[in-house]
Scaffold this motif. Structure first.
Motif, PDB file in Angstrom:
ATOM      1  N   ARG A 296       0.859  -1.184   0.000  1.00 55.46           N
ATOM      2  CA  ARG A 296       0.000   0.000   0.000  1.00 55.46           C
ATOM      3  C   ARG A 296       0.894   1.233   0.000  1.00 55.46           C
ATOM      4  N   GLN A 297       0.549   2.189  -0.858  1.00 53.26           N
ATOM      5  CA  GLN A 297       1.316   3.430  -0.910  1.00 53.26           C
ATOM      6  C   GLN A 297       0.413   4.566  -0.489  1.00 53.26           C
ATOM      7  N   LEU A 298       0.875   5.335   0.503  1.00 49.73           N
ATOM      8  CA  LEU A 298       0.131   6.485   1.003  1.00 49.73           C
ATOM      9  C   LEU A 298       0.807   7.767   0.529  1.00 49.73           C
ATOM     10  N   LEU A 299       0.021   8.672   0.015  1.00 53.82           N
ATOM     11  CA  LEU A 299       0.534   9.967  -0.421  1.00 53.82           C
ATOM     12  C   LEU A 299       0.120  11.036   0.576  1.00 53.82           C
ATOM     13  N   VAL A 300       1.106  11.784   1.075  1.00 53.61           N
ATOM     14  CA  VAL A 300       0.833  12.913   1.966  1.00 53.61           C
ATOM     15  C   VAL A 300       1.002  14.188   1.139  1.00 53.61           C
ATOM     16  N   GLU A 301      -0.051  14.971   1.041  1.00 58.50           N
ATOM     17  CA  GLU A 301       0.028  16.200   0.258  1.00 58.50           C
ATOM     18  C   GLU A 301      -0.716  17.325   0.957  1.00 58.50           C
ATOM     19  N   LYS A 302      -0.195  18.530   0.777  1.00 59.31           N
ATOM     20  CA  LYS A 302      -0.780  19.702   1.408  1.00 59.31           C
ATOM     21  C   LYS A 302      -1.874  20.293   0.532  1.00 59.31           C
ATOM     22  N   THR A 303      -2.771  21.020   1.192  1.00 60.79           N
ATOM     23  CA  THR A 303      -3.745  21.807   0.454  1.00 60.79           C
ATOM     24  C   THR A 303      -3.116  23.164   0.134  1.00 60.79           C
ATOM     25  N   ASP A 304      -3.894  24.018  -0.517  1.00 59.79           N
ATOM     26  CA  ASP A 304      -3.366  25.324  -0.913  1.00 59.79           C
ATOM     27  C   ASP A 304      -2.979  26.190   0.276  1.00 59.79           C
ATOM     28  N   ASP A 305      -3.621  25.946   1.438  1.00 57.16           N
ATOM     29  CA  ASP A 305      -3.303  26.782   2.605  1.00 57.16           C
ATOM     30  C   ASP A 305      -2.131  26.224   3.411  1.00 57.16           C
ATOM     31  N   GLY A 306      -1.490  25.186   2.900  1.00 57.84           N
ATOM     32  CA  GLY A 306      -0.292  24.657   3.551  1.00 57.84           C
ATOM     33  C   GLY A 306      -0.553  23.634   4.628  1.00 57.84           C
ATOM     34  N   SER A 307      -1.811  23.152   4.745  1.00 56.06           N
ATOM     35  CA  SER A 307      -2.108  22.159   5.770  1.00 56.06           C
ATOM     36  C   SER A 307      -2.415  20.815   5.126  1.00 56.06           C
ATOM     37  N   VAL A 308      -2.365  19.781   5.948  1.00 54.53           N
ATOM     38  CA  VAL A 308      -2.751  18.445   5.496  1.00 54.53           C
ATOM     39  C   VAL A 308      -4.073  18.111   6.167  1.00 54.53           C
ATOM     40  N   THR A 309      -5.126  17.958   5.362  1.00 57.10           N
ATOM     41  CA  THR A 309      -6.452  17.682   5.901  1.00 57.10           C
ATOM     42  C   THR A 309      -6.737  16.187   5.817  1.00 57.10           C
ATOM     43  N   ARG A 310      -7.975  15.848   6.215  1.00 57.15           N
ATOM     44  CA  ARG A 310      -8.356  14.441   6.198  1.00 57.15           C
ATOM     45  C   ARG A 310      -8.121  13.812   4.817  1.00 57.15           C
ATOM     46  N   SER A 311      -8.377  14.581   3.771  1.00 59.19           N
ATOM     47  CA  SER A 311      -8.196  14.053   2.415  1.00 59.19           C
ATOM     48  C   SER A 311      -6.755  14.167   1.949  1.00 59.19           C
ATOM     49  N   GLY A 312      -5.878  14.720   2.819  1.00 58.11           N
ATOM     50  CA  GLY A 312      -4.501  14.935   2.421  1.00 58.11           C
ATOM     51  C   GLY A 312      -3.620  13.714   2.567  1.00 58.11           C
ATOM     52  N   VAL A 313      -4.112  12.659   3.178  1.00 68.04           N
ATOM     53  CA  VAL A 313      -3.380  11.392   3.245  1.00 68.04           C
ATOM     54  C   VAL A 313      -4.270  10.355   2.580  1.00 68.04           C
ATOM     55  N   LYS A 314      -3.888   9.928   1.401  1.00 68.22           N
ATOM     56  CA  LYS A 314      -4.775   9.017   0.670  1.00 68.22           C
ATOM     57  C   LYS A 314      -4.011   7.808   0.151  1.00 68.22           C
ATOM     58  N   VAL A 315      -4.761   6.737   0.006  1.00 67.47           N
ATOM     59  CA  VAL A 315      -4.206   5.505  -0.534  1.00 67.47           C
ATOM     60  C   VAL A 315      -4.161   5.628  -2.054  1.00 67.47           C
ATOM     61  N   LEU A 316      -2.990   5.336  -2.627  1.00 63.73           N
ATOM     62  CA  LEU A 316      -2.822   5.428  -4.085  1.00 63.73           C
ATOM     63  C   LEU A 316      -3.056   4.062  -4.722  1.00 63.73           C
ATOM     64  N   GLU A 317      -3.867   4.072  -5.777  1.00 66.26           N
ATOM     65  CA  GLU A 317      -4.136   2.842  -6.515  1.00 66.26           C
ATOM     66  C   GLU A 317      -4.169   3.160  -8.002  1.00 66.26           C
ATOM     67  N   GLY A 318      -3.866   2.143  -8.777  1.00 61.82           N
ATOM     68  CA  GLY A 318      -3.986   2.278 -10.221  1.00 61.82           C
ATOM     69  C   GLY A 318      -3.237   3.465 -10.783  1.00 61.82           C
ATOM     70  N   GLU A 319      -3.954   4.308 -11.543  1.00 65.40           N
ATOM     71  CA  GLU A 319      -3.358   5.443 -12.241  1.00 65.40           C
ATOM     72  C   GLU A 319      -2.728   6.442 -11.277  1.00 65.40           C
ATOM     73  N   ASP A 320      -3.358   6.623 -10.100  1.00 65.59           N
ATOM     74  CA  ASP A 320      -2.807   7.572  -9.120  1.00 65.59           C
ATOM     75  C   ASP A 320      -1.425   7.134  -8.646  1.00 65.59           C
ATOM     76  N   ARG A 321      -1.264   5.852  -8.483  1.00 67.32           N
ATOM     77  CA  ARG A 321       0.038   5.366  -8.012  1.00 67.32           C
ATOM     78  C   ARG A 321       1.102   5.532  -9.090  1.00 67.32           C
ATOM     79  N   VAL A 322       0.709   5.272 -10.334  1.00 66.77           N
ATOM     80  CA  VAL A 322       1.655   5.448 -11.437  1.00 66.77           C
ATOM     81  C   VAL A 322       2.089   6.900 -11.520  1.00 66.77           C
ATOM     82  N   ARG A 323       1.138   7.836 -11.356  1.00 64.83           N
ATOM     83  CA  ARG A 323       1.464   9.257 -11.420  1.00 64.83           C
ATOM     84  C   ARG A 323       2.445   9.644 -10.307  1.00 64.83           C
TER      85      ARG A 323
END
Length: 572
Positions: free
Chosen positions: A515-542
């Motif tokens: 399982r690959q987890l992506l941690v990404e910030k929003t525009d305001d510089g914070s990591v919200t609930r949706s800011g840590v997501k499991v990558l699958e398929g096309e998202d993981r390739v990207r």
């Protein structure tokens, strides 16, 4: 695991795979906060600076699966924690003021308990741990951990003997180095005891003598007063006509005796007057005896004053009164016995010290032999693992040596330095390729090589002293190319035996994750609930494409990312 108001993370949920989880993201996105959160759950140090600006506190909550019947379960239940279908609910709160609270299984517990449980549940390794492995003490600890009971048993016996030797040596040094002071103390005590013994005071004697001196100093006045009182009570033989109290009371009694039969009340008064007469006669007799016994001898008064002066000389030095002087003498006699027994005590301590040094030498030799045997197996196992990590020609070995010290213990006919862990200096050596001399890893290993040695050591530990979870925080720094692929492959194999969590920048490593987890910030510089997501398929390739080339939509990077994923799936 849920993280709230921790660093750049506002509110996020991290779901870790039972196998291999890779945590990726841009630099500064908050990956380190994931590691920090796990550290807090495992009893790590709390810091107010971790709390997100504007928040009252940071909260980390996690659900940890624990092996049934394990030491962690027993310890948690002893603390009152309740298990939920084989899992423990753990939470840690850090306030903006720096205060910290911990809860385990619904119960408030000391933070130290979380750290205690962590030893049995999670092995955490980061770049700081790599630096720690460069220390000789950590290398010895790693070898001892690998050796298990073979080293732990003699080491435990050695530690007990070493502790006792330290205590005996300290006492011996205290006695010998303070010999002059103790001799002076003994002389003072001896002088004082001899001075007191010469006087031979009795308990309460000072009070008795004070009373006697007062009486002797006023003997004439006392005798005169007693004579006057006696005459008033019993009469004066030289004045037959005089009236005294005894005669008057006797007359009163005779007057009432004649009529007492007519009134019980008067009869009672008559009896009381009779009692007064008896008391007067008794007092008069004692006054006569007092006057006869009164000693007005000035020689006796001089002797009393001389005795009082002797006692006063003692009370000026040794106590407020004779009772305190006698108490000082008792204490001092006991202390003098201790001081005069120093020579005997020195002999006893010297004999015990020599016996302990001999025992330490034997235990140290047993300990060294156990370490040497374990070192061969440990080095061979790590060397084999390095072959799987793109270092096929590397060789790991241990240098176990002792340092000559004339004040040390005897081991194998040599007198060597010793410490709380034995006499051995343990150093991990690496020969990265054929023909290269083995060198200490602190000097002979590059960053990438050190990362792989560290990983190899942990993989070996996983087979001998396993824990359910391994956390690696960018231990693959300085590694790339084929070596990175091999690290990813080895972590995937380790994940078949335990849960593995890796924070990484390497796509070659992330591709092997379950399982690959992506941690990404929003525009305001914070990591919200949706800011840590499991990558699958096309998202993981990207994401792998971004990690490879910095370009999510590069066809070349995408092809390489898909190839990496295919390689990882084929290896599985």
């Amino acid at each position: 695991m849920r993280i709230r108001s921790l660093g750049v993370i506002d509110d996020a949920v991290v779901e870790l795979s039972p196998g291999f989880t890779a945590v990726t993201g841009e630099t500064g996105a908050g990956k380190t906060m994931v590691v920090t959160s796990l550290g807090l759950l495992l009893g790590g140090r709390a810091d107010a600076a971790l709390v997100r600006i504007g928040a009252r506190n940071a909260v980390v909550e996690g659900r940890i699966a624990v092996p049934e019947g394990s030491r962690a379960v027993v310890r948690a239940e002893e603390a009152g924690a309740e298990l939920d279908e084989g899992t423990l609910l753990v939470s840690r709160t850090v306030s903006a003021e720096g205060r910290s609270r911990a809860h385990l299984g619904g119960r408030s517990v000391p933070v130290g308990l979380l750290a205690e449980l962590a030893d049995d549940l999670v092995a955490v390794h980061g770049q700081s741990d790599q630096q720690g492995l460069l220390k000789l003490s950590r290398q010895r600890q790693a070898l001892d951990r690998y050796a298990g009971y073979a080293v732990a048993v003699p080491l435990g016996k050695y530690a007990e003997a070493y502790k006792r030797l330290r205590a005996v040596t300290a006492e011996l040094e205290e006695i010998t180095t303070r010999a002059r002071e103790r001799a002076q103390e003994a002389d003072l005590l001896r002088f004082g005891l001899e001075e007191i013994a010469a006087v031979e005071p009795r308990a309460g004697e000072d009070t008795e003598l004070a009373e006697e001196a007062e009486r002797l100093g006023h003997a004439e006045a006392l005798a005169s007063a007693a004579a006057v009182a006696h005459a008033a009570l019993a009469g004066n033989p030289e004045d037959p006509e005089g009236v005294d109290a005894g005669t008057l009371v006797a007359g009163a009694q005779r007057a009432l005796e004649a009529v007492r039969a007519h009134d019980p009340a008067l009869a009672a008064l008559t009896d009381r007057i009779g009692e007064i007469g008896i008391l007067l006669r008794d007092v008069a007799g004692e006054l006569a005896g007092y006057a006869d016994d009164l000693d007005a001898d000035p020689l006796r008064l001089a002797a009393v004053e001389e005795r009082r002066a002797a006692l006063t000389a003692l009370t000026r030095k040794y106590g407020e009164d004779v009772a305190e002087v006698l108490a000082w003498a008792e204490r001092s006699a006991a202390r003098l016995g201790e001081l005069e027994g120093d020579d005997e005590r020195i002999g006893e301590l010297t004999a015990e010290r020599d016996a302990l040094r001999s025992e330490l030498g034997a235990l140290a030799q047993e300990l060294s032999e156990a370490r040497a045997e374990a070192a061969e197996r440990f080095a061979a196992a790590v060397t084999e693992e390095l072959a799987s990590l793109a270092m096929p020609h590397a060789r790991v070995s241990f240098d176990i040596r002792q340092t000559e010290d004339p004040d040390g213990v005897e081991v194998n006919g040599r007198t060597v330095a010793y410490g709380p862990s034995g006499v051995d200096e343990v150093e991990l050596l690496l020969a990265p390729h054929p023909g290269a001399p083995p060198r200490p890893i602190a000097k002979g290993a590059s960053g990438g090589e050190l990362s792989r040695v560290m990983l190899a050591v942990e993989v070996v530990f996983a087979g001998t002293d396993p824990v359910p979870t391994y956390l690696f925080d960018e231990v693959d720094a300085g590694v790339g190319g084929k070596a990175a692929v091999e690290i990813g492959r080895r972590l995937a194999r380790l994940a078949k035996k335990a849960q593995v969590v890796v924070v990484t920048h390497l796509p070659q490593v992330a591709a092997f994750a379950d399982r690959q987890l992506l941690v990404e910030k929003t525009d305001d510089g914070s990591v919200t609930r949706s800011g840590v997501k499991v990558l699958e398929g096309e998202d993981r390739v990207r994401e792998l494409s971004r990690m490879l080339a910095g370009q999510e939509d590069s066809e070349t990077a995408r092809a390489h990312a898909e190839e990496l994923l295919a390689t990882a799936r084929a290896d599985a």
